[in-house]
Scaffold this active site. Structure first.
Site, PDB file in Angstrom:
ATOM      1  N   GLY A  42      -2.150  -5.872  15.716  1.00 21.72           N
ATOM      2  CA  GLY A  42      -3.496  -5.411  16.062  1.00 21.72           C
ATOM      3  C   GLY A  42      -4.404  -6.527  16.532  1.00 21.72           C
TER       4      GLY A  42
ATOM      5  N   ASN B 279      -3.028 -10.222   7.436  1.00 23.30           N
ATOM      6  CA  ASN B 279      -2.088  -9.163   7.095  1.00 23.30           C
ATOM      7  C   ASN B 279      -1.565  -9.280   5.662  1.00 23.30           C
ATOM      8  OD1 ASN B 279       0.317  -7.776   9.508  1.00 23.30           O
ATOM      9  ND2 ASN B 279      -1.113  -6.783   8.146  1.00 23.30           N
TER      10      ASN B 279
ATOM     11  N   ASN C 229       5.719  -5.882   9.009  1.00 25.18           N
ATOM     12  CA  ASN C 229       4.753  -4.797   9.138  1.00 25.18           C
ATOM     13  C   ASN C 229       4.576  -4.450  10.613  1.00 25.18           C
ATOM     14  OD1 ASN C 229       2.568  -3.000   8.569  1.00 25.18           O
ATOM     15  ND2 ASN C 229       1.131  -4.624   9.068  1.00 25.18           N
TER      16      ASN C 229
ATOM     17  N   ARG D  94     -12.473  -9.240  11.887  1.00 25.48           N
ATOM     18  CA  ARG D  94     -11.460  -8.895  12.884  1.00 25.48           C
ATOM     19  C   ARG D  94     -12.024  -8.965  14.298  1.00 25.48           C
ATOM     20  NH1 ARG D  94      -6.491  -6.829  10.816  1.00 25.48           N
ATOM     21  NH2 ARG D  94      -5.876  -6.866  12.993  1.00 25.48           N
TER      22      ARG D  94
ATOM     23  N   HIS E  55      -1.594   2.904   7.816  1.00 24.86           N
ATOM     24  CA  HIS E  55      -0.668   1.944   8.407  1.00 24.86           C
ATOM     25  C   HIS E  55      -0.597   0.641   7.621  1.00 24.86           C
ATOM     26  CE1 HIS E  55       1.847   0.647  11.688  1.00 24.86           C
ATOM     27  NE2 HIS E  55       1.067  -0.372  12.012  1.00 24.86           N
ATOM     28  N   TRP E  56      -1.680   0.273   6.949  1.00 27.44           N
ATOM     29  CA  TRP E  56      -1.722  -1.007   6.236  1.00 27.44           C
ATOM     30  C   TRP E  56      -1.298  -0.803   4.778  1.00 27.44           C
ATOM     31  CZ3 TRP E  56      -7.159  -2.923   8.223  1.00 27.44           C
ATOM     32  CH2 TRP E  56      -7.016  -3.394   9.540  1.00 27.44           C
TER      33      TRP E  56
END
Length: 287
Positions: free
Chosen positions: A39, A47, A106, A185, A264-265
């Site tokens: 991402g 992450n 991941n 981010r 997703h995480w």
């Protein structure tokens, strides 16, 4: 010791054929490679930084920024990114004196782990891959997914609002989408040169010229014999849960663990459960 781990005191660099890699290393014992996703603004630390203390209690953990992400330079990409990334990560392992390792990956990191298992099987003893790309096609969802649509929208027009829209697709629990997370981010994603590198990475994923000589992982799943744990969040909006089932049917030595109320995480949203399940699999006696 591990409770005192920080970004700076675990940070290291290595230069391989002129390409500088940034990675984090901590702990002792058998090697464990942690490979992050793709991402905007992602790094190994963003992450897996919160998981590093746990794994460093049991393993020699190596946690690199993937080529083109974070502090690692982007080499010339002559193959589809995930396959090229697998070869570069294997070269980093060579530099660190690691012959074979267990791997947690991941998303795109899961795809790179799977490419290593397919093309360099002697390097991967077993792997735990989360919401992994490359191993399947979506059976019931539209392509591209909602998460990818929002990611591409951000890369096209990188505003804070679009970063918020993308991050909300990463987790089921929206309380995790804090201003601090979004600001960090967004700052990482828009730092000097980062957007160009991120666009180049995705360009190399979908470049027709590079894909001419590439065999997608999902077409030869039966050849991936590495013991595999596949983890998926049931509410994943980036790589939807239905994508788990093709690999779960065809990879010879695989098991699937699904997390409800999770996006997703997984390593962030279900931190303790993720650490418990992956540690059990990676240390289990498989004889």
């Amino acid at each position: 010791m591990s409770s005192a781990l920080t970004y700076e005191n675990t940070r290291a660099t290595a230069t391989i054929d002129g390409v500088e890699f940034l990675y984090h290393e901590a702990g002792s014992g058998p090697p464990l490679l942690l490979l992050h996703g793709s991402g905007p603004g992602v790094t190994a630390w963003s992450n897996f930084g919160e998981n590093l203390p746990f794994f460093a209690e049991h393993f020699r953990v190596v946690m690199p920024d993937l080529p083109g992400f974070g502090g690692t330079q982007l080499p010339e990409l002559k193959e589809v990114y995930t396959l090229s990334g697998a070869r570069w990560i294997a070269r980093l392992l060579d530099e660190l004196g690691i012959g074979s390792t267990v791997v947690i990956g991941n998303s795109m990191g899961g795809a790179i782990a799977a490419e290593m298992a397919a093309h360099l099987p002697e390097r991967v003893e077993r792997m735990a891959i989360m919401g992994s790309g490359g191993l399947s096609l979506s059976l019931f969802q539209t392509e591209p997914s909602e998460g990818f649509q929002r990611l591409f929208a951000f890369l096209q027009d990188p505003t804070r609002e679009r970063m918020v829209e993308w991050v909300t697709t990463m987790v089921h629990d929206q309380a995790l989408v804090t201003d601090e997370l979004v600001d960090r981010r967004f700052a990482n994603a828009t730092a000097d040169g980062v957007l160009d590198r991120t666009r180049a990475v995705f360009g190399a994923m979908f470049n027709p010229a590079l894909r001419e000589d590439y065999t997608p992982l999902w077409t030869h799943l039966e050849t991936i014999t590495t013991p595999t744990l596949m983890l998926w969040g049931r509410e994943d909006r980036m790589l939807p849960y239905d994508q788990a089932h093709l690999a779960n049917r065809w990879v010879p030595n695989i098991e699937l663990h699904t997390f409800s109320r999770c996006g997703h995480w997984i390593q962030i949203e279900k931190k303790r459960e993720f650490e418990r399940v992956t540690h059990e699999f990676l240390t289990r006696d498989l004889s």
